[in-house]
Scaffold this motif. Structure first.
Motif, short mmCIF file in Angstrom:
data_model
loop_
_atom_site.label_atom_id
_atom_site.label_comp_id
_atom_site.label_asym_id
_atom_site.label_seq_id
_atom_site.Cartn_x
_atom_site.Cartn_y
_atom_site.Cartn_z
N UNK B 3 28.66 59.97 45.46
CA UNK B 3 28.84 58.79 44.64
C UNK B 3 27.50 58.15 44.26
N UNK B 4 26.41 58.49 44.98
CA UNK B 4 25.11 57.91 44.67
C UNK B 4 24.67 58.27 43.25
N UNK B 5 25.17 59.38 42.74
CA UNK B 5 24.84 59.78 41.37
C UNK B 5 25.37 58.82 40.33
N UNK B 6 26.20 57.89 40.76
CA UNK B 6 26.75 56.92 39.81
C UNK B 6 26.07 55.56 39.91
N UNK B 7 25.05 55.45 40.79
CA UNK B 7 24.41 54.14 41.03
C UNK B 7 23.90 53.51 39.74
N UNK B 8 23.22 54.32 38.90
CA UNK B 8 22.71 53.81 37.62
C UNK B 8 23.81 53.16 36.80
N UNK B 9 24.96 53.83 36.73
CA UNK B 9 26.03 53.32 35.89
C UNK B 9 26.58 52.02 36.45
N UNK B 10 26.63 51.91 37.78
CA UNK B 10 27.16 50.68 38.37
C UNK B 10 26.25 49.51 38.06
N UNK B 11 24.92 49.74 38.19
CA UNK B 11 23.99 48.66 37.84
C UNK B 11 24.16 48.30 36.37
#
Lengths: 178, 117
Positions: B3-11
């Motif tokens: 799920x860390x690969x989605x961190x950018x999108x969450x920010x």
């Protein structure tokens, strides 16, 4: 990480009432996003954002502040409805990201189709080593033409709004004053 | 870890919602425009994040380099930044004009003046 700095700056922008500080923070926000673009290999976007976002936008906003008010009025009550709308929209978007390809995935749909063609073909076809320049000015030149049209229209709009305003103001000063 | 690969999108979603909140909840017109810009920049970050390729470099052709990041989002966002500053300038010009006509840039005061007419 830079992205977390961005989030902190955004929180400060939302909560502060001194508009001068808000505009300065917005400059910092733009500069931070420019650094993020640099880290993400988008060098052209990075220097455009640093010059246009952090530079021109901030100057324009400061100019507006000088002509209007320096501080924001305190809202009468905490706005629950907008907060709810924002929370629901945000949750829906987060749910949507779960299906996104993971960061840096070379096989993501966005990196297929026309992009390998640009990367392989741009140097032989346009002899410009920078692929971004080749796509911007050659393959998608019409986009740039449209962009120029938008800027032209916006420029005319600003001139009409402010140019007329000046002559009105001069007339108003002679007659009645608000 | 996956799920860390989605961190950018969450920010990005967080920044987007911060801008959205400022636009719909705050009454000051200058602050609204700052919120609009917040939203806009978050969309830029979304596009550029999608175009990044692991191990890639900036898309400038160089001998010995085989992996490049995706140049197409860069082009689109380059256009979008410049269009964005044009719309910001137009919005701020409107704010200055409203200030001249109403003497205030707070939304509720403008509404009150309109209703009392």
């Amino acid at each position: 990480m830079l992205l977390s700095f961005l989030a902190v700056t955004a929180i400060a922008i939302v909560s502060l009432r001194d508009l001068f500080a808000v505009v300065m923070l917005f400059g910092i926000y733009s500069l931070l996003s420019a650094s993020i673009f640099l880290v993400l290999d988008a060098v052209d976007v990075s220097f455009t954002e640093a010059a246009v976002g952090a530079g021109i936008s901030t100057v324009l906003m400061l100019g507006t502040l000088a002509l209007t008010a320096r501080t924001e009025k305190k809202p009468a009550h905490l706005a629950w409805l907008p907060l709810l709308v924002v929370a629901i929209t945000g949750a829906a978007l987060i749910y949507g990201t779960l299906d996104m390809p993971r960061w840096g995935d070379a096989n993501a749909p966005i990196n297929q189709h026309v992009v390998p063609r640009y990367i392989l073909g741009s140097l032989p076809e346009t002899s410009v080593p920078n692929i971004v320049t080749a796509v911007l000015a050659s393959y998608r030149g019409y986009d740039t033409l449209g962009e120029v049209t938008v800027i032209f229209t916006a420029g005319i709009g600003v001139m009409l709004l402010l140019g007329n305003g000046n002559s009105n103001r001069r007339r108003k000063k002679g007659g009645r004053k608000r | 870890m996956e799920l860390l690969g989605l961190y950018n999108y969450w920010i990005v979603v967080f920044l987007m919602m911060a801008g959205f909140y400022v636009v719909i909840a705050r009454g000051n017109l200058v602050k609204k425009i700052v919120g609009l810009n917040l939203f806009q920049t978050s969309v830029f970050i979304l596009y550029i994040s999608m175009g990044k390729v692991e191990g890639g470099t900036a898309p400038i052709v160089e001998k010995g380099i085989t992996v490049y990041s995706n140049p197409l989002p860069h082009v689109l966002i380059l256009t979008a930044i410049v269009v964005g500053v044009a719309t910001t300038a137009l919005g701020l010009a409107l704010v200055v004009r409203i200030k001249e006509a109403y003497g205030t840039v707070e939304e509720d005061e403008i509404h009150r003046q309109d209703e009392s007419l």
